[in-house]
Every structure is written in structure tokens, then in C-alpha cells.
Design a protein around this motif. Structure first.
Motif, PDB file in Angstrom:
ATOM      1  N   LEU A  90      11.215   2.808  13.398  1.00  0.00           N
ATOM      2  CA  LEU A  90      12.010   3.239  12.249  1.00  0.00           C
ATOM      3  C   LEU A  90      11.702   4.684  11.873  1.00  0.00           C
ATOM      4  O   LEU A  90      12.614   5.470  11.604  1.00  0.00           O
ATOM      5  N   LYS A  91      10.417   5.049  11.872  1.00  0.00           N
ATOM      6  CA  LYS A  91      10.051   6.437  11.559  1.00  0.00           C
ATOM      7  C   LYS A  91      10.664   7.406  12.561  1.00  0.00           C
ATOM      8  O   LYS A  91      11.169   8.462  12.173  1.00  0.00           O
ATOM      9  N   GLU A  92      10.613   7.045  13.854  1.00  0.00           N
ATOM     10  CA  GLU A  92      11.209   7.905  14.887  1.00  0.00           C
ATOM     11  C   GLU A  92      12.710   8.069  14.696  1.00  0.00           C
ATOM     12  O   GLU A  92      13.288   9.057  15.140  1.00  0.00           O
ATOM     13  N   ASN A  93      13.338   7.101  14.040  1.00  0.00           N
ATOM     14  CA  ASN A  93      14.771   7.158  13.771  1.00  0.00           C
ATOM     15  C   ASN A  93      15.072   7.576  12.335  1.00  0.00           C
ATOM     16  O   ASN A  93      16.168   7.328  11.825  1.00  0.00           O
ATOM     17  N   GLU A  94      14.080   8.185  11.710  1.00  0.00           N
ATOM     18  CA  GLU A  94      14.215   8.792  10.382  1.00  0.00           C
ATOM     19  C   GLU A  94      14.608   7.814   9.286  1.00  0.00           C
ATOM     20  O   GLU A  94      15.338   8.159   8.354  1.00  0.00           O
ATOM     21  N   VAL A  95      14.136   6.567   9.408  1.00  0.00           N
ATOM     22  CA  VAL A  95      14.320   5.581   8.349  1.00  0.00           C
ATOM     23  C   VAL A  95      13.035   5.581   7.524  1.00  0.00           C
ATOM     24  O   VAL A  95      11.971   5.224   8.037  1.00  0.00           O
ATOM     25  N   PRO A  96      13.089   6.014   6.264  1.00  0.00           N
ATOM     26  CA  PRO A  96      11.881   6.033   5.436  1.00  0.00           C
ATOM     27  C   PRO A  96      11.354   4.620   5.195  1.00  0.00           C
ATOM     28  O   PRO A  96      12.133   3.686   4.980  1.00  0.00           O
ATOM     29  N   ILE A  97      10.039   4.489   5.245  1.00  0.00           N
ATOM     30  CA  ILE A  97       9.403   3.203   4.956  1.00  0.00           C
ATOM     31  C   ILE A  97       8.357   3.401   3.867  1.00  0.00           C
ATOM     32  O   ILE A  97       7.818   4.487   3.695  1.00  0.00           O
ATOM     33  N   ARG A  98       8.098   2.317   3.118  1.00  0.00           N
ATOM     34  CA  ARG A  98       7.071   2.318   2.079  1.00  0.00           C
ATOM     35  C   ARG A  98       6.116   1.168   2.382  1.00  0.00           C
ATOM     36  O   ARG A  98       6.486   0.003   2.247  1.00  0.00           O
ATOM     37  N   ILE A  99       4.905   1.513   2.790  1.00  0.00           N
ATOM     38  CA  ILE A  99       3.902   0.495   3.098  1.00  0.00           C
ATOM     39  C   ILE A  99       3.412  -0.117   1.797  1.00  0.00           C
ATOM     40  O   ILE A  99       3.225   0.576   0.796  1.00  0.00           O
ATOM     41  N   ASN A 100       3.190  -1.427   1.812  1.00  0.00           N
ATOM     42  CA  ASN A 100       2.729  -2.146   0.632  1.00  0.00           C
ATOM     43  C   ASN A 100       1.567  -3.035   1.045  1.00  0.00           C
ATOM     44  O   ASN A 100       1.701  -3.851   1.945  1.00  0.00           O
ATOM     45  N   ASP A 101       0.432  -2.875   0.380  1.00  0.00           N
ATOM     46  CA  ASP A 101      -0.767  -3.655   0.720  1.00  0.00           C
ATOM     47  C   ASP A 101      -1.202  -4.586  -0.412  1.00  0.00           C
ATOM     48  O   ASP A 101      -2.364  -4.935  -0.515  1.00  0.00           O
ATOM     49  N   GLU A 102      -0.276  -5.005  -1.243  1.00  0.00           N
ATOM     50  CA  GLU A 102      -0.609  -5.834  -2.405  1.00  0.00           C
ATOM     51  C   GLU A 102      -0.939  -7.279  -2.057  1.00  0.00           C
ATOM     52  O   GLU A 102      -1.525  -7.981  -2.869  1.00  0.00           O
ATOM     53  N   ILE A 103      -0.550  -7.738  -0.878  1.00  0.00           N
ATOM     54  CA  ILE A 103      -0.868  -9.105  -0.456  1.00  0.00           C
ATOM     55  C   ILE A 103      -1.847  -8.980   0.715  1.00  0.00           C
ATOM     56  O   ILE A 103      -1.457  -8.566   1.811  1.00  0.00           O
ATOM     57  N   PRO A 104      -3.126  -9.315   0.497  1.00  0.00           N
ATOM     58  CA  PRO A 104      -4.177  -9.016   1.478  1.00  0.00           C
ATOM     59  C   PRO A 104      -3.960  -9.573   2.886  1.00  0.00           C
ATOM     60  O   PRO A 104      -4.326  -8.938   3.852  1.00  0.00           O
ATOM     61  N   HIS A 105      -3.350 -10.742   3.029  1.00  0.00           N
ATOM     62  CA  HIS A 105      -3.213 -11.338   4.358  1.00  0.00           C
ATOM     63  C   HIS A 105      -1.939 -10.901   5.099  1.00  0.00           C
ATOM     64  O   HIS A 105      -1.658 -11.391   6.185  1.00  0.00           O
ATOM     65  N   LEU A 106      -1.189  -9.967   4.512  1.00  0.00           N
ATOM     66  CA  LEU A 106       0.059  -9.516   5.147  1.00  0.00           C
ATOM     67  C   LEU A 106       0.050  -8.016   5.394  1.00  0.00           C
ATOM     68  O   LEU A 106      -0.424  -7.241   4.566  1.00  0.00           O
ATOM     69  N   ILE A 107       0.581  -7.627   6.536  1.00  0.00           N
ATOM     70  CA  ILE A 107       0.945  -6.237   6.782  1.00  0.00           C
ATOM     71  C   ILE A 107       2.422  -6.187   6.444  1.00  0.00           C
ATOM     72  O   ILE A 107       3.213  -6.950   7.002  1.00  0.00           O
ATOM     73  N   ARG A 108       2.797  -5.321   5.512  1.00  0.00           N
ATOM     74  CA  ARG A 108       4.204  -5.314   5.129  1.00  0.00           C
ATOM     75  C   ARG A 108       4.650  -3.943   4.665  1.00  0.00           C
ATOM     76  O   ARG A 108       3.836  -3.118   4.234  1.00  0.00           O
ATOM     77  N   PHE A 109       5.961  -3.735   4.774  1.00  0.00           N
ATOM     78  CA  PHE A 109       6.546  -2.494   4.293  1.00  0.00           C
ATOM     79  C   PHE A 109       7.977  -2.751   3.855  1.00  0.00           C
ATOM     80  O   PHE A 109       8.571  -3.773   4.183  1.00  0.00           O
ATOM     81  N   PHE A 110       8.496  -1.804   3.102  1.00  0.00           N
ATOM     82  CA  PHE A 110       9.864  -1.854   2.616  1.00  0.00           C
ATOM     83  C   PHE A 110      10.650  -0.684   3.206  1.00  0.00           C
ATOM     84  O   PHE A 110      10.107   0.382   3.470  1.00  0.00           O
ATOM     85  N   ALA A 111      11.920  -0.900   3.402  1.00  0.00           N
ATOM     86  CA  ALA A 111      12.851   0.138   3.833  1.00  0.00           C
ATOM     87  C   ALA A 111      14.190  -0.191   3.189  1.00  0.00           C
ATOM     88  O   ALA A 111      14.305  -1.182   2.451  1.00  0.00           O
TER      89      ALA A 111
END
Length: 126
Positions: A90-111
Motif C-alpha cells: 500500500l505504501k508503494e502505491n501511495e495509500v496512506p496507512i495509520r498503524i494502531n497498536d492499541e490491542i496488544p495481540h494484534l498487528i493492525r492499521f487503518f487506511a
């Protein structure tokens, strides 16, 4: 109170709204960029516009809405395998992402999709 007469099976689809005439843009994002398969709509529903995609066992329906306003809070959450590769793609295709670490057992981001709808992507942390 529990009703024993029925049973929850799961979700079939999530519908996101998009502005009129945006089907090709939806295809470029969900099919070409994210790699989801397009699913043909039933003949009777084609007149409404929109486009459907398969995401694992579930579906994403992009419905056309004349008075479109993007969903900024309500959103689908996609479970992904190898989420780091998706973030890089997504970054290579210029889609901004927002990483979120509020849930410890998940790797997650928003776009956002091309229409401004919020999307969440997640993977169980190892």
C-alpha cells in the motif's frame, strides 16, 4: 436471554458506499490493488450500480449512493496473513496507512478506500 431457535453462522458481506459512477475506481482499488476477486452481481441488482468483491469467505459490496458521505467511524476489519507485505504494498502505491497498536495481540492499521471510507487491516501478532 438466549434464543435457542436460531444460531449465528457468521457474516456474508459488508457494504460500503461510494459515489455514483465510481465502479471503475472501486475495481482499481479492491481488485487491482488489493487483489480481491470481483463477483458478478445478480442481473436484477446490476441496475443499481456498484460492484462486489470476495474477501476470503466473505464479500465486500460497494453500493452506489447518490448523497454519498464516506464512513469515517464504521468500517470493515480485514484479517490478513503477512500484514507487513500488505503495508509495504500500500505504501508503494501511495495509500496512506495509520498503524494502531492499541490491542496488544494484534498487528493492525487503518487506511481509506478511494472514496474516504475507513478500512482496518489486522493480523494476530506472533
Amino acid at each position: 436471554m438466549t434464543n435457542k431457535k436460531y444460531e449465528w453462522i457468521g457474516l456474508d458481506h459488508v457494504q460500503l458506499a461510494a459515489p455514483p459512477g465510481s465502479e471503475e475506481e472501486a475495481r482499481r482499488f479492491f481488485k487491482d490493488l488489493l487483489g480481491m476477486n470481483e463477483i458478478p452481481k445478480p442481473e436484477k441488482l446490476k441496475v443499481r450500480g456498484g460492484v462486489w468483491f470476495q474477501c476470503g469467505a466473505q464479500f465486500i459490496h460497494i453500493g452506489i449512493e447518490a448523497a454519498f458521505v464516506p464512513a469515517k467511524k464504521a468500517h470493515p476489519a480485514f484479517v490478513v496473513q503477512n500484514i507487513e507485505a500488505l503495508m509495504k504494498h500500500l505504501k508503494e502505491n501511495e495509500v496512506p496507512i495509520r498503524i494502531n497498536d492499541e490491542i496488544p495481540h494484534l498487528i493492525r492499521f487503518f487506511a481509506e478506500d478511494p472514496f474516504g471510507n475507513r478500512l482496518e487491516f489486522m493480523e494476530e501478532a506472533k
